[in-house]
Each structure stands twice: as C-alpha cells, then as structure tokens.
Design a protein around this motif. Structure first.
Motif, mmCIF file in Angstrom:
data_model
loop_
_atom_site.group_PDB
_atom_site.id
_atom_site.type_symbol
_atom_site.label_atom_id
_atom_site.label_comp_id
_atom_site.label_asym_id
_atom_site.label_seq_id
_atom_site.Cartn_x
_atom_site.Cartn_y
_atom_site.Cartn_z
ATOM 1 N N GLU A 1 0.815 -1.216 0.000
ATOM 2 C CA GLU A 1 0.000 0.000 0.000
ATOM 3 C C GLU A 1 0.843 1.258 0.000
ATOM 4 O O GLU A 1 0.526 2.236 -0.679
ATOM 5 N N ASN A 2 1.944 1.247 0.749
ATOM 6 C CA ASN A 2 2.728 2.474 0.946
ATOM 7 C C ASN A 2 4.065 2.492 0.220
ATOM 8 O O ASN A 2 4.785 3.493 0.292
ATOM 9 N N ILE A 3 4.411 1.411 -0.432
ATOM 10 C CA ILE A 3 5.635 1.398 -1.224
ATOM 11 C C ILE A 3 5.343 0.777 -2.589
ATOM 12 O O ILE A 3 4.418 -0.015 -2.739
ATOM 13 N N LEU A 4 6.137 1.186 -3.566
ATOM 14 C CA LEU A 4 6.076 0.618 -4.907
ATOM 15 C C LEU A 4 7.387 -0.102 -5.179
ATOM 16 O O LEU A 4 8.456 0.386 -4.795
ATOM 17 N N ILE A 5 7.316 -1.243 -5.841
ATOM 18 C CA ILE A 5 8.525 -1.959 -6.222
ATOM 19 C C ILE A 5 8.486 -2.207 -7.726
ATOM 20 O O ILE A 5 7.508 -2.741 -8.248
ATOM 21 N N SER A 6 9.535 -1.791 -8.397
ATOM 22 C CA SER A 6 9.682 -2.077 -9.814
ATOM 23 C C SER A 6 11.093 -2.596 -10.041
ATOM 24 O O SER A 6 11.950 -2.512 -9.154
ATOM 25 N N THR A 7 11.325 -3.159 -11.207
ATOM 26 C CA THR A 7 12.669 -3.631 -11.523
ATOM 27 C C THR A 7 13.120 -3.024 -12.839
ATOM 28 O O THR A 7 12.322 -2.802 -13.758
ATOM 29 N N GLN A 8 14.392 -2.741 -12.905
ATOM 30 C CA GLN A 8 15.026 -2.301 -14.145
ATOM 31 C C GLN A 8 16.289 -3.129 -14.306
ATOM 32 O O GLN A 8 17.277 -2.919 -13.599
ATOM 33 N N GLY A 9 16.210 -4.111 -15.200
ATOM 34 C CA GLY A 9 17.313 -5.041 -15.316
ATOM 35 C C GLY A 9 17.460 -5.844 -14.030
ATOM 36 O O GLY A 9 16.496 -6.469 -13.566
ATOM 37 N N GLN A 10 18.624 -5.787 -13.431
ATOM 38 C CA GLN A 10 18.904 -6.525 -12.204
ATOM 39 C C GLN A 10 18.724 -5.675 -10.951
ATOM 40 O O GLN A 10 19.090 -6.091 -9.854
ATOM 41 N N THR A 11 18.122 -4.497 -11.113
ATOM 42 C CA THR A 11 17.948 -3.560 -10.001
ATOM 43 C C THR A 11 16.491 -3.500 -9.561
ATOM 44 O O THR A 11 15.591 -3.331 -10.389
ATOM 45 N N ALA A 12 16.265 -3.638 -8.272
ATOM 46 C CA ALA A 12 14.942 -3.412 -7.693
ATOM 47 C C ALA A 12 14.866 -1.963 -7.228
ATOM 48 O O ALA A 12 15.770 -1.494 -6.519
ATOM 49 N N ILE A 13 13.817 -1.265 -7.628
ATOM 50 C CA ILE A 13 13.620 0.128 -7.219
ATOM 51 C C ILE A 13 12.463 0.165 -6.237
ATOM 52 O O ILE A 13 11.328 -0.175 -6.584
ATOM 53 N N VAL A 14 12.771 0.547 -5.002
ATOM 54 C CA VAL A 14 11.771 0.626 -3.939
ATOM 55 C C VAL A 14 11.446 2.097 -3.719
ATOM 56 O O VAL A 14 12.323 2.890 -3.353
ATOM 57 N N THR A 15 10.190 2.461 -3.945
ATOM 58 C CA THR A 15 9.768 3.856 -3.842
ATOM 59 C C THR A 15 8.786 4.015 -2.696
ATOM 60 O O THR A 15 7.742 3.348 -2.665
ATOM 61 N N ILE A 16 9.116 4.887 -1.742
ATOM 62 C CA ILE A 16 8.174 5.211 -0.670
ATOM 63 C C ILE A 16 7.051 6.027 -1.296
ATOM 64 O O ILE A 16 7.281 7.105 -1.854
ATOM 65 N N ASN A 17 5.825 5.513 -1.208
ATOM 66 C CA ASN A 17 4.723 6.058 -2.004
ATOM 67 C C ASN A 17 3.653 6.707 -1.118
ATOM 68 O O ASN A 17 2.496 6.295 -1.089
ATOM 69 N N ARG A 18 4.049 7.751 -0.387
ATOM 70 C CA ARG A 18 3.102 8.537 0.413
ATOM 71 C C ARG A 18 3.335 10.018 0.104
ATOM 72 O O ARG A 18 3.611 10.817 0.996
ATOM 73 N N GLU A 19 3.248 10.360 -1.151
ATOM 74 C CA GLU A 19 3.626 11.701 -1.589
ATOM 75 C C GLU A 19 2.853 12.785 -0.857
ATOM 76 O O GLU A 19 3.406 13.848 -0.528
ATOM 77 N N ASP A 20 1.556 12.550 -0.576
ATOM 78 C CA ASP A 20 0.753 13.557 0.108
ATOM 79 C C ASP A 20 1.197 13.766 1.548
ATOM 80 O O ASP A 20 0.883 14.788 2.174
ATOM 81 N N LYS A 21 1.959 12.800 2.105
ATOM 82 C CA LYS A 21 2.513 12.914 3.460
ATOM 83 C C LYS A 21 4.020 13.150 3.408
ATOM 84 O O LYS A 21 4.721 12.929 4.403
ATOM 85 N N LEU A 22 4.510 13.594 2.258
ATOM 86 C CA LEU A 22 5.950 13.779 2.031
ATOM 87 C C LEU A 22 6.715 12.490 2.311
ATOM 88 O O LEU A 22 7.853 12.498 2.762
ATOM 89 N N ASN A 23 6.053 11.361 2.028
ATOM 90 C CA ASN A 23 6.643 10.025 2.156
ATOM 91 C C ASN A 23 7.092 9.696 3.579
ATOM 92 O O ASN A 23 8.035 8.921 3.785
ATOM 93 N N ALA A 24 6.396 10.265 4.545
ATOM 94 C CA ALA A 24 6.749 10.041 5.954
ATOM 95 C C ALA A 24 6.657 8.559 6.302
ATOM 96 O O ALA A 24 5.805 7.822 5.803
ATOM 97 N N LEU A 25 7.552 8.130 7.190
ATOM 98 C CA LEU A 25 7.611 6.734 7.608
ATOM 99 C C LEU A 25 6.666 6.486 8.778
ATOM 100 O O LEU A 25 6.947 6.887 9.905
#
Length: 259
Positions: free
Chosen positions: A5-29
């Motif tokens: 719900e709060n993070i996005l995971i994508s891959t580019q080649g052999q790299t996993a990209i983990v994006t904190i996805n709470r932009e409206d909360k400035l991605n607060a943890l």
C-alpha cells in the motif's frame, strides 16, 4: 514481488527500485511503511534475479521527510523505545547489513527518519536541490533509527553533533563536502541514471565478493578490534567460491569474468 500500500517496487534489469509512495505525506515513515519495507527487503534478498537496490521517494519534493509525527502522540516511553527498536532492527539494520548493494536516491527532503533511512544504505546520491537534516531535538527527542551512530561514522563527531544539536538542514553540496553523500546531480533523471550506473558497475563484479566486502566493512564499523580478523576470515572464505575460480580464470585467459 508482492503488492504493498505504501511502497512501490519495480525492476530495471537486475535492479529493484523501492519507492516510498506517500507523496501527500511527504513520504513520511509510519509503522505500516516500516513493516512493508521490512517485508520487501526480505523478498528482494531472496530474489536471485535482483543484484542491487535503489530506495527513493515518490514525487519531486521529498525522499522521506521524516517519521509520521502523528504516531508519536500519546506514546509512552516504553512504546517509543519499541518503535525505535522495530525501525532499527527490521528496516535500518536490515539495509545496513544487506548482502546486495543498496543505494539511496535522494530526490528531495531527507529529514529525521528519512535521513536515517538514507544513512542505512551503502551509498547515497542526491539531487542538488535536496535538503538533509536531523530535526528531532526541535521536537524534544533525538534520532531513534540509528542516526546518532551512522551519521557520526560517516562525517565525524563534531559535524554530526552540529547537525543534531542545531537541527539545521544542509544542502546537497554541503552533504557532499561532509562525506554524507557520494555524489549529487542536477535533475531527477540524472539522479536515477547515476544511481543505476553505479549499481550496474557492481554487477560486473562478483556478488559473493560484494557481500563479503559489505560484511567486512560493517564489522569494522561496529567493532574496530574485530575488523581485521573479519577481513582475514572473509578473504579466505572467498577462495572457496565459484566466483573466485571464475574471476582468476578470466584474468589468466584475458577475458571478462562471467559472474
């Protein structure tokens, strides 16, 4: 990879990209985000097709602008200690000891828990407009996700205490000068290009050796008296690996190794 719900995971080649996805909360943890990060790291660690990780934030404004302060309300000292322990043991330490290279792509504000998340990564790259700081003393608390320790290891006691005690933010240029980040670039596009390029260079090296190098460096940071012995042990251990045999064979045959 699982859906979160709060993070996005994508891959580019052999790299996993983990994006904190709470932009409206400035991605607060918040606690849920920490839990999802912990689970995602476990998945990535077990995925043999992934050789490196980028952690970044959604949007152009913030990497992670701190912890979710609303969760601090009405917490007892015991509950706050438990939160700190969870964040450190299940997320920050997990990243710190991750056996694959982890790079923070700092796309905006990295404050409080956000800076601590970046500090836990093996390398840090930022856009020139990014601002970094540990503002916790302004709230009557101190950094609780390893910031007092990792910042000091990176930039030294005097600079770390100046940042922590004043709660002032620093620029990407200052962060580079202090040794807090490895590089800074001008745009988000350059940020991802630079981060991917560094990781992809590591993919031409032995993954066994990379994990051993991360472990050796970490042991020395945690207990300098054990660092050299750990290096000796891990150096010897590498000699039993298939990667070592391939690397030496490739060198003698004057070809690129197939790691």
């Amino acid at each position: 990879m699982s859906m979160y719900e709060n993070i996005l995971i994508s891959t580019q080649g052999q790299t996993a990209i983990v994006t904190i996805n709470r932009e409206d909360k400035l991605n607060a943890l918040n606690m849920q985000t920490l839990s999802e990060l912990s689970a995602a790291l476990d998945e990535i660690a077990a995925d043999s097709t992934v050789r490196g990780v980028i952690i970044t934030g959604q949007g152009a404004k913030a990497f992670v602008a701190g912890a979710d302060i609303k969760e601090f309300l009405d917490q007892t000292a015991m509950e706050a200690s438990a939160l700190s322990r969870y964040g450190q043991e299940h997320v920050m330490n997990k990243i710190h000891h991750f056996g694959k290279p982890v790079v923070a792509a700092i796309n905006g504000f990295a404050l409080g828990g956000g800076l601590e998340l970046a500090l836990a990564c093996h390398m840090r790259i930022a856009v020139s407009s990014a601002k970094m700081g540990l503002p916790e003393v302004s709230l009557g608390i101190i950094p609780g996700y390893g910031g007092t320790q990792r910042l000091t290891h990176l930039i030294g006691r005097g600079k770390a205490l100046e940042m922590i005690l004043t709660a002032d933010m620093i620029t990407a240029s200052e962060a580079k000068e202090f040794g807090l980040i490895n590089h800074f670039v001008e745009t988000y596009e350059e940020l991802m290009e630079k981060t991917l390029a560094i990781l992809e260079r590591t993919y031409t090296r032995s993954s066994t050796a990379l994990a051993a190098a991360i472990e050796a460096v970490n042991v020395g940071l945690e207990d300098s008296s054990r660092g050299y012995e750990a290096e000796i042990h891990l150096f010897g251990k590498c000699f039993g690996s298939a990667d070592m045999k391939e690397g030496v064979a490739a060198f003698l045959e004057k070809r690129k190794p197939n790691f």
